[in-house]
Design a protein around this motif. Structure first.
Motif, PDB file in Angstrom:
ATOM      1  N   ILE A  63     -18.525 -19.487 -81.913  1.00 17.63           N
ATOM      2  CA  ILE A  63     -17.905 -19.543 -80.589  1.00 17.63           C
ATOM      3  C   ILE A  63     -18.753 -18.789 -79.571  1.00 17.63           C
ATOM      4  O   ILE A  63     -18.926 -19.226 -78.431  1.00 17.63           O
ATOM      5  N   ARG A  64     -19.315 -17.670 -79.983  1.00 20.50           N
ATOM      6  CA  ARG A  64     -20.175 -16.896 -79.076  1.00 20.50           C
ATOM      7  C   ARG A  64     -21.360 -17.729 -78.586  1.00 20.50           C
ATOM      8  O   ARG A  64     -21.801 -17.601 -77.454  1.00 20.50           O
ATOM      9  N   TYR A  65     -21.832 -18.626 -79.454  1.00 23.53           N
ATOM     10  CA  TYR A  65     -22.988 -19.445 -79.098  1.00 23.53           C
ATOM     11  C   TYR A  65     -22.602 -20.848 -78.626  1.00 23.53           C
ATOM     12  O   TYR A  65     -23.444 -21.733 -78.586  1.00 23.53           O
ATOM     13  N   GLY A  66     -21.337 -21.035 -78.262  1.00 23.85           N
ATOM     14  CA  GLY A  66     -20.959 -22.266 -77.570  1.00 23.85           C
ATOM     15  C   GLY A  66     -20.240 -23.329 -78.359  1.00 23.85           C
ATOM     16  O   GLY A  66     -20.044 -24.443 -77.846  1.00 23.85           O
ATOM     17  N   ALA A  67     -19.826 -23.055 -79.588  1.00 25.59           N
ATOM     18  CA  ALA A  67     -19.113 -24.068 -80.365  1.00 25.59           C
ATOM     19  C   ALA A  67     -17.858 -24.521 -79.626  1.00 25.59           C
ATOM     20  O   ALA A  67     -17.097 -23.708 -79.103  1.00 25.59           O
ATOM     21  N   THR A  68     -17.656 -25.826 -79.594  1.00 22.98           N
ATOM     22  CA  THR A  68     -16.435 -26.392 -79.014  1.00 22.98           C
ATOM     23  C   THR A  68     -15.461 -26.826 -80.097  1.00 22.98           C
ATOM     24  O   THR A  68     -14.284 -27.069 -79.822  1.00 22.98           O
ATOM     25  N   HIS A  69     -15.950 -26.958 -81.329  1.00 24.62           N
ATOM     26  CA  HIS A  69     -15.121 -27.328 -82.472  1.00 24.62           C
ATOM     27  C   HIS A  69     -15.491 -26.420 -83.647  1.00 24.62           C
ATOM     28  O   HIS A  69     -16.688 -26.295 -83.965  1.00 24.62           O
ATOM     29  N   VAL A  70     -14.498 -25.801 -84.260  1.00 22.77           N
ATOM     30  CA  VAL A  70     -14.725 -24.996 -85.460  1.00 22.77           C
ATOM     31  C   VAL A  70     -13.956 -25.629 -86.609  1.00 22.77           C
ATOM     32  O   VAL A  70     -12.830 -26.099 -86.436  1.00 22.77           O
ATOM     33  N   ARG A  71     -14.561 -25.648 -87.790  1.00 20.09           N
ATOM     34  CA  ARG A  71     -14.023 -26.346 -88.949  1.00 20.09           C
ATOM     35  C   ARG A  71     -13.495 -25.305 -89.942  1.00 20.09           C
ATOM     36  O   ARG A  71     -14.278 -24.629 -90.609  1.00 20.09           O
ATOM     37  N   VAL A  72     -12.192 -25.185 -90.033  1.00 20.01           N
ATOM     38  CA  VAL A  72     -11.579 -24.073 -90.761  1.00 20.01           C
ATOM     39  C   VAL A  72     -10.792 -24.590 -91.959  1.00 20.01           C
ATOM     40  O   VAL A  72      -9.878 -25.393 -91.804  1.00 20.01           O
ATOM     41  N   GLY A  73     -11.160 -24.113 -93.142  1.00 17.79           N
ATOM     42  CA  GLY A  73     -10.460 -24.497 -94.354  1.00 17.79           C
ATOM     43  C   GLY A  73      -9.712 -23.348 -94.971  1.00 17.79           C
ATOM     44  O   GLY A  73      -8.514 -23.168 -94.753  1.00 17.79           O
ATOM     45  N   SER A  74     -10.413 -22.530 -95.765  1.00 21.07           N
ATOM     46  CA  SER A  74      -9.744 -21.499 -96.561  1.00 21.07           C
ATOM     47  C   SER A  74      -9.012 -20.458 -95.720  1.00 21.07           C
ATOM     48  O   SER A  74      -7.954 -19.966 -96.120  1.00 21.07           O
ATOM     49  N   ALA A  75      -9.530 -20.110 -94.554  1.00 24.30           N
ATOM     50  CA  ALA A  75      -8.853 -19.111 -93.722  1.00 24.30           C
ATOM     51  C   ALA A  75      -7.503 -19.608 -93.228  1.00 24.30           C
ATOM     52  O   ALA A  75      -6.620 -18.818 -92.905  1.00 24.30           O
ATOM     53  N   LEU A  76      -7.340 -20.911 -93.207  1.00 24.63           N
ATOM     54  CA  LEU A  76      -6.098 -21.515 -92.734  1.00 24.63           C
ATOM     55  C   LEU A  76      -5.184 -21.911 -93.885  1.00 24.63           C
ATOM     56  O   LEU A  76      -3.979 -21.632 -93.872  1.00 24.63           O
ATOM     57  N   LEU A  77      -5.770 -22.533 -94.905  1.00 23.13           N
ATOM     58  CA  LEU A  77      -4.966 -23.114 -95.974  1.00 23.13           C
ATOM     59  C   LEU A  77      -4.974 -22.315 -97.260  1.00 23.13           C
ATOM     60  O   LEU A  77      -4.267 -22.662 -98.204  1.00 23.13           O
ATOM     61  N   GLY A  78      -5.751 -21.251 -97.345  1.00 20.68           N
ATOM     62  CA  GLY A  78      -5.805 -20.451 -98.565  1.00 20.68           C
ATOM     63  C   GLY A  78      -6.873 -20.961 -99.519  1.00 20.68           C
ATOM     64  O   GLY A  78      -7.699 -21.809 -99.171  1.00 20.68           O
ATOM     65  N   MET A  79      -6.853 -20.434-100.726  1.00 24.10           N
ATOM     66  CA  MET A  79      -7.857 -20.804-101.716  1.00 24.10           C
ATOM     67  C   MET A  79      -7.791 -22.292-101.988  1.00 24.10           C
ATOM     68  O   MET A  79      -6.710 -22.862-102.164  1.00 24.10           O
ATOM     69  N   ARG A  80      -8.944 -22.916-102.052  1.00 24.58           N
ATOM     70  CA  ARG A  80      -9.011 -24.361-102.205  1.00 24.58           C
ATOM     71  C   ARG A  80      -8.647 -24.784-103.623  1.00 24.58           C
ATOM     72  O   ARG A  80      -9.141 -24.207-104.590  1.00 24.58           O
ATOM     73  N   PRO A  81      -7.774 -25.788-103.765  1.00 24.04           N
ATOM     74  CA  PRO A  81      -7.437 -26.274-105.107  1.00 24.04           C
ATOM     75  C   PRO A  81      -8.662 -26.820-105.815  1.00 24.04           C
ATOM     76  O   PRO A  81      -9.616 -27.274-105.197  1.00 24.04           O
ATOM     77  N   THR A  82      -8.619 -26.790-107.137  1.00 28.92           N
ATOM     78  CA  THR A  82      -9.716 -27.329-107.934  1.00 28.92           C
ATOM     79  C   THR A  82      -9.689 -28.846-107.884  1.00 28.92           C
ATOM     80  O   THR A  82      -8.636 -29.469-108.032  1.00 28.92           O
ATOM     81  N   LEU A  83     -10.857 -29.447-107.654  1.00 28.44           N
ATOM     82  CA  LEU A  83     -10.938 -30.913-107.635  1.00 28.44           C
ATOM     83  C   LEU A  83     -10.632 -31.466-109.019  1.00 28.44           C
ATOM     84  O   LEU A  83     -11.041 -30.918-110.044  1.00 28.44           O
ATOM     85  N   ARG A  84      -9.905 -32.586-109.024  1.00 29.70           N
ATOM     86  CA  ARG A  84      -9.584 -33.262-110.278  1.00 29.70           C
ATOM     87  C   ARG A  84     -10.456 -34.491-110.463  1.00 29.70           C
ATOM     88  O   ARG A  84     -10.809 -35.107-109.492  1.00 29.70           O
TER      89      ARG A  84
END
Length: 247
Positions: free
Chosen positions: A226-247
């Motif tokens: 964001i400091r360097y101008g990002a207009t879109h940030v892609r957020v996974g684990s910080a929002l949804l928690g630990m990622r489930p294991t792929l099956r």
């Protein structure tokens, strides 16, 4: 997908609400420090490997943008979410093979990973089935390593040079050149990576002034992006928690 149900438990909804509040606060603080309006930064919830129920719950919490990176998972999930009466703005953010273009254009509103002229042309042809143009971002290679993927800044390569890929998107009849996307290279400090990306983006906008989107930054480095101008940030684990294991 990890779950065929588009429902979500109340405790999971509470977890998602807490994660969302934390991420939104981080974005607001980063924007304040950068002198930017938080409304100018779009948070994309990266829902890969998470069930459709999480997407529906996030939409209920006010999240409008969702990101996926594998068509095999994303296509079915988008259909399941739509069947639940929810229609978020879908972002395809992963590496994309040309033979998947026809599938991706059926559900994605934005593709972030256009990195070759051939892919741009495949998407252009596939998107003719849509009733509106599809936004496309050119994925740029920050370190210029072709093995990592991404169009190459300053390269005259007729297939993967940044200028030629951008021109192919801009000239497409069914695509709209929206901007750039990048991932910080492994081993690079985020400050160095996003400072370099900001330089590339500034030069890019001098040629394509309408292509102002800059998709950069994930859970661990969104403040720096964001400091360097990002207009879109892609957020996974910080929002949804630990990622489930792929099956």
């Amino acid at each position: 997908m990890t779950d065929s149900s588009a429902t979500v438990r109340p405790d999971r909804r509470a977890e998602l609400a807490a994660g969302l509040a934390t991420v939104r606060a981080r974005i607001a603080e980063a924007c304040g420090q950068a002198g930017r309006d938080p409304a100018d930064v779009t948070m994309i919830a990266v829902t890969k490997t998470y069930p459709a129920g999480d997407v529906v719950a996030l939409a209920g919490l006010g999240v409008t943008d969702m990101g996926e990176n594998r068509d095999q998972e994303a296509a079915g999930k988008a259909n399941e979410v739509a069947a639940a009466g929810v229609r978020p703005r879908w972002h395809f953010i992963g590496q994309l093979q040309r033979n998947k273009a026809r599938s991706v254009v059926r559900y994605a509103d934005v593709v972030h990973s256009v990195d070759s002229v051939r892919l741009a042309r495949a998407l252009d042809g596939a998107a003719a089935q849509r009733d509106r143009p599809m936004d496309a971002l050119v994925q740029v290679s920050i370190d210029g390593d072709p093995a990592r993927g991404g169009a190459l800044p300053g390269s005259a390569d007729p297939e993967s040079g940044l200028d030629t890929v951008a021109a192919a998107v801009a000239e497409a009849t069914t695509l709209r050149l929206a901007g750039l996307m990048a991932v910080a290279p492994l081993g690079w400090p985020p400050d160095r990576a996003f400072a370099r990306l900001a330089e590339i983006a500034e030069a890019f906008r001098s040629v394509h002034p309408g292509a102002t989107a800059l998709s950069a930054g994930m859970s661990g480095d969104l403040e720096i992006a964001i400091r360097y101008g990002a207009t879109h940030v892609r957020v996974g684990s910080a929002l949804l928690g630990m990622r489930p294991t792929l099956r």
